[in-house]
Design an enzyme around this catalytic site. Structure first.
Site, mmCIF file in Angstrom:
data_model
loop_
_atom_site.group_PDB
_atom_site.id
_atom_site.type_symbol
_atom_site.label_atom_id
_atom_site.label_comp_id
_atom_site.label_asym_id
_atom_site.label_seq_id
_atom_site.Cartn_x
_atom_site.Cartn_y
_atom_site.Cartn_z
ATOM 1 N N ASN A 1 0.812 -1.273 -0.034
ATOM 2 C CA ASN A 1 0.009 -0.069 0.026
ATOM 3 C C ASN A 1 0.779 1.126 0.145
ATOM 4 O O ASN A 1 1.373 1.533 0.919
ATOM 5 C CB ASN A 1 -0.877 -0.016 1.138
ATOM 6 C CG ASN A 1 -1.677 1.187 1.227
ATOM 7 O OD1 ASN A 1 -1.722 2.082 0.567
ATOM 8 N ND2 ASN A 1 -2.327 1.278 2.594
ATOM 9 N N TRP A 2 1.026 1.792 -1.127
ATOM 10 C CA TRP A 2 1.933 3.052 -1.278
ATOM 11 C C TRP A 2 1.425 4.109 -0.706
ATOM 12 O O TRP A 2 2.164 5.100 -0.485
ATOM 13 C CB TRP A 2 2.246 3.113 -2.813
ATOM 14 C CG TRP A 2 2.977 2.162 -3.522
ATOM 15 C CD1 TRP A 2 3.200 0.931 -3.057
ATOM 16 C CD2 TRP A 2 3.175 2.234 -4.934
ATOM 17 N NE1 TRP A 2 3.825 0.251 -4.025
ATOM 18 C CE2 TRP A 2 3.945 0.976 -5.110
ATOM 19 C CE3 TRP A 2 3.060 3.171 -5.779
ATOM 20 C CZ2 TRP A 2 4.467 0.607 -6.568
ATOM 21 C CZ3 TRP A 2 3.826 2.962 -7.193
ATOM 22 C CH2 TRP A 2 4.315 1.613 -7.336
ATOM 23 N N LYS A 3 0.160 4.417 -0.303
ATOM 24 C CA LYS A 3 -0.463 5.677 0.297
ATOM 25 C C LYS A 3 -0.177 6.869 -0.548
ATOM 26 O O LYS A 3 -0.183 6.633 -1.806
ATOM 27 C CB LYS A 3 0.099 5.691 1.781
ATOM 28 C CG LYS A 3 -0.236 4.245 2.583
ATOM 29 C CD LYS A 3 0.103 4.485 4.205
ATOM 30 C CE LYS A 3 -0.198 3.285 4.800
ATOM 31 N NZ LYS A 3 0.188 3.349 6.315
ATOM 32 N N HIS B 1 -9.434 1.297 5.567
ATOM 33 C CA HIS B 1 -8.179 1.453 6.278
ATOM 34 C C HIS B 1 -8.535 2.449 7.118
ATOM 35 O O HIS B 1 -9.160 3.390 7.143
ATOM 36 C CB HIS B 1 -7.226 2.009 5.317
ATOM 37 C CG HIS B 1 -5.694 1.951 5.875
ATOM 38 N ND1 HIS B 1 -5.291 2.861 6.362
ATOM 39 C CD2 HIS B 1 -4.866 1.176 5.312
ATOM 40 C CE1 HIS B 1 -4.117 2.470 6.833
ATOM 41 N NE2 HIS B 1 -3.839 1.460 6.060
ATOM 42 N N GLU C 1 -6.803 4.891 8.325
ATOM 43 C CA GLU C 1 -6.335 6.203 7.989
ATOM 44 C C GLU C 1 -7.470 6.909 7.460
ATOM 45 O O GLU C 1 -7.917 7.975 7.366
ATOM 46 C CB GLU C 1 -5.178 6.458 6.832
ATOM 47 C CG GLU C 1 -3.841 6.132 7.695
ATOM 48 C CD GLU C 1 -2.916 5.527 6.845
ATOM 49 O OE1 GLU C 1 -3.007 5.499 5.500
ATOM 50 O OE2 GLU C 1 -1.941 4.979 7.670
ATOM 51 N N GLU D 1 -5.201 -4.835 10.745
ATOM 52 C CA GLU D 1 -4.105 -3.652 10.986
ATOM 53 C C GLU D 1 -4.515 -2.813 12.284
ATOM 54 O O GLU D 1 -4.932 -1.863 12.335
ATOM 55 C CB GLU D 1 -4.101 -2.515 9.973
ATOM 56 C CG GLU D 1 -3.854 -3.314 8.260
ATOM 57 C CD GLU D 1 -3.287 -2.121 7.342
ATOM 58 O OE1 GLU D 1 -2.569 -2.738 6.904
ATOM 59 O OE2 GLU D 1 -3.671 -1.033 7.336
ATOM 60 N N GLY E 1 2.891 2.239 10.831
ATOM 61 C CA GLY E 1 4.191 3.319 10.689
ATOM 62 C C GLY E 1 4.852 3.494 11.868
ATOM 63 O O GLY E 1 5.332 4.861 12.092
ATOM 64 N N SER F 1 3.646 -2.200 10.274
ATOM 65 C CA SER F 1 5.074 -2.261 10.254
ATOM 66 C C SER F 1 5.678 -3.689 9.921
ATOM 67 O O SER F 1 6.675 -4.079 10.486
ATOM 68 C CB SER F 1 5.436 -1.957 12.052
ATOM 69 O OG SER F 1 5.343 -0.529 12.185
ATOM 70 N N GLY G 1 3.184 -1.050 4.362
ATOM 71 C CA GLY G 1 3.242 0.446 3.709
ATOM 72 C C GLY G 1 4.655 0.680 3.505
ATOM 73 O O GLY G 1 5.218 0.443 2.499
ATOM 74 N N GLY G 2 5.206 1.227 4.503
ATOM 75 C CA GLY G 2 6.674 1.918 4.443
ATOM 76 C C GLY G 2 7.557 0.780 3.917
ATOM 77 O O GLY G 2 8.414 1.138 2.650
#
Ligand code: 13P
Length: 262
Positions: free
Chosen positions: A10-12, A100, A102, A172, A178, A218, A239-240
Site C-alpha cells: 500500500n503505497w499510500k 483503512h 487512515e 491492521e 507506521g 510495520s 506500507g513503508g
C-alpha cells in the site's frame, strides 16, 4: 486447499509518476528471478495518479496485480474528486483497499460506507481488501476482539458466502501502523484466528477456512518470516517497506517456501 498468501504494497500518498516507474522497474526486475509456482499473489496499490504508469508496466507481467487505495461505490455522477469501479476496471485493477484506519480516522468513513464499497466492489467482479484494527486504547481496555467483530460484521452485511470467501481481510492494529512496532506474531496470529471465528459464526467454517486474512502494521523483511510461519496469517499489507524495491522483493521471498528462494 491451502490459502495462497498475498503480499500487498500500500503505497499510500507516495510516489509521483517518475518514482512509481523507478520502484516498479526494481520490482519487475526482482520478480523475474522468482519461481512463479511458489510465489504469493503480489499486489501493488499506487495512488490514482500513478495507476496508468503501473498498469502499463505490468500489463505483460502476470506475477503482479494492481490494487486501488479507494473507490466510490456509486456508478458515476456528481461526486467531485471520486473514482468509480468502472474507471478502475480500465486499468485492470483487481483489488481495492477499503476500511483503512487512515480513511476511517481522517476522512470519517463509517462502517456503513465501507460495507457499500465492499458490495459495489464484489458486484463489479473485483476483490475488496477490508481493513480492520483497534486503537491502542481499545487494546489496553481489552476490547480488541469485540471491536474487530463489530467492524467485520458491519463490513460484511448483506454479502453472500460466495462473495465473502473470495474477499480479503487485513488486520491492521492502528498502534502498529507506521510506528516500527509490529504486533507480536503470536498475538497477531491469535487475533486473526478470532476474526476467522467471526466469519465462521456469520457464514460457515468452510467460508472461514477459505477467506484470506492478512496482517499489516510495520511489516518488514526482518519480521515477515515469523509472521508467515503463523498458521492464521495469510500474508501482509505493507506500507513503508513496500516503497523500496529491494525490501518489497525480500517481503515476497519471505512469503515463499524457504527452499525455493535459496
Ligand atoms: P506500515 O507498513 O508503514 O506500518 O503501514 C501499514 C499499513 O497501513 C498498510 O496498509
Amino acid at each position: 486447499m491451502a490459502r495462497r498468501p498475498i503480499i500487498a504494497g500500500n503505497w499510500k500518498m507516495n510516489n509521483n509518476k517518475a518514482a512509481a516507474k523507478e520502484l516498479m522497474d526494481g520490482i519487475t526486475r526482482g520478480i523475474k528471478e522468482l519461481d512463479a509456482s511458489n510465489m504469493p499473489e503480489v499486489v501493488v496499490a499506487p495512488a490514482f495518479t500513478a495507476l496508468w504508469q503501473v498498469y502499463d508496466m505490468i500489463k505483460n507481467e502476470p506475477k503482479i496485480a494492481l490494487a486501488a487505495q479507494n473507490v466510490n461505490p456509486n456508478p458515476q455522477g456528481a461526486y467531485t474528486g471520486e473514482v468509480s469501479l468502472e474507471m478502475l476496471a480500465d486499468f485492470n485493477v483487481k483489488f481495492v483497499i477499503i476500511g483503512h484506519s487512515e480513511r476511517r480516522q481522517m476522512f470519517n468513513e463509517t462502517d456503513e460506507f465501507i460495507n457499500q464499497k465492499a458490495i459495489a466492489i464484489l458486484n463489479a467482479g473485483l476483490t475488496p481488501i477490508i481493513c480492520c484494527g483497534e486503537t491502542l486504547e481499545q487494546r489496553e481496555q481489552g476490547i480488541t476482539d469485540k471491536h474487530l467483530e463489530s467492524q467485520i460484521t458491519k463490513a460484511l452485511k448483506d454479502i453472500s458466502a460466495n462473495d465473502v470467501e473470495k474477499s480479503v481481510i487485513a488486520y491492521e492494529p492502528i498502534w502498529a501502523i507506521g510506528t516500527g512496532k509490529s504486533c507480536d506474531a503470536i498475538e497477531a496470529n491469535r487475533t486473526i484466528g478470532e476474526i476467522r471465528k467471526v466469519v465462521a459464526r456469520l457464514y460457515s467454517q468452510d467460508v472461514a477456512d477459505k477467506i484470506r486474512i492478512l496482517y499489516g502494521g510495520s511489516v518488514k523483511p526482518s519480521t515477515i518470516i515469523e509472521q508467515m510461519a503463523q498458521p492464521e496469517i495469510d500474508g501482509g499489507l505493507i506500507g513503508g517497506a513496500s516503497l523500496k524495491a529491494d525490501s518489497f522483493i525480500d517481503l515476497i521471498k519471505g512469503a515463499m517456501p524457504l527452499s525455493t528462494v535459496r
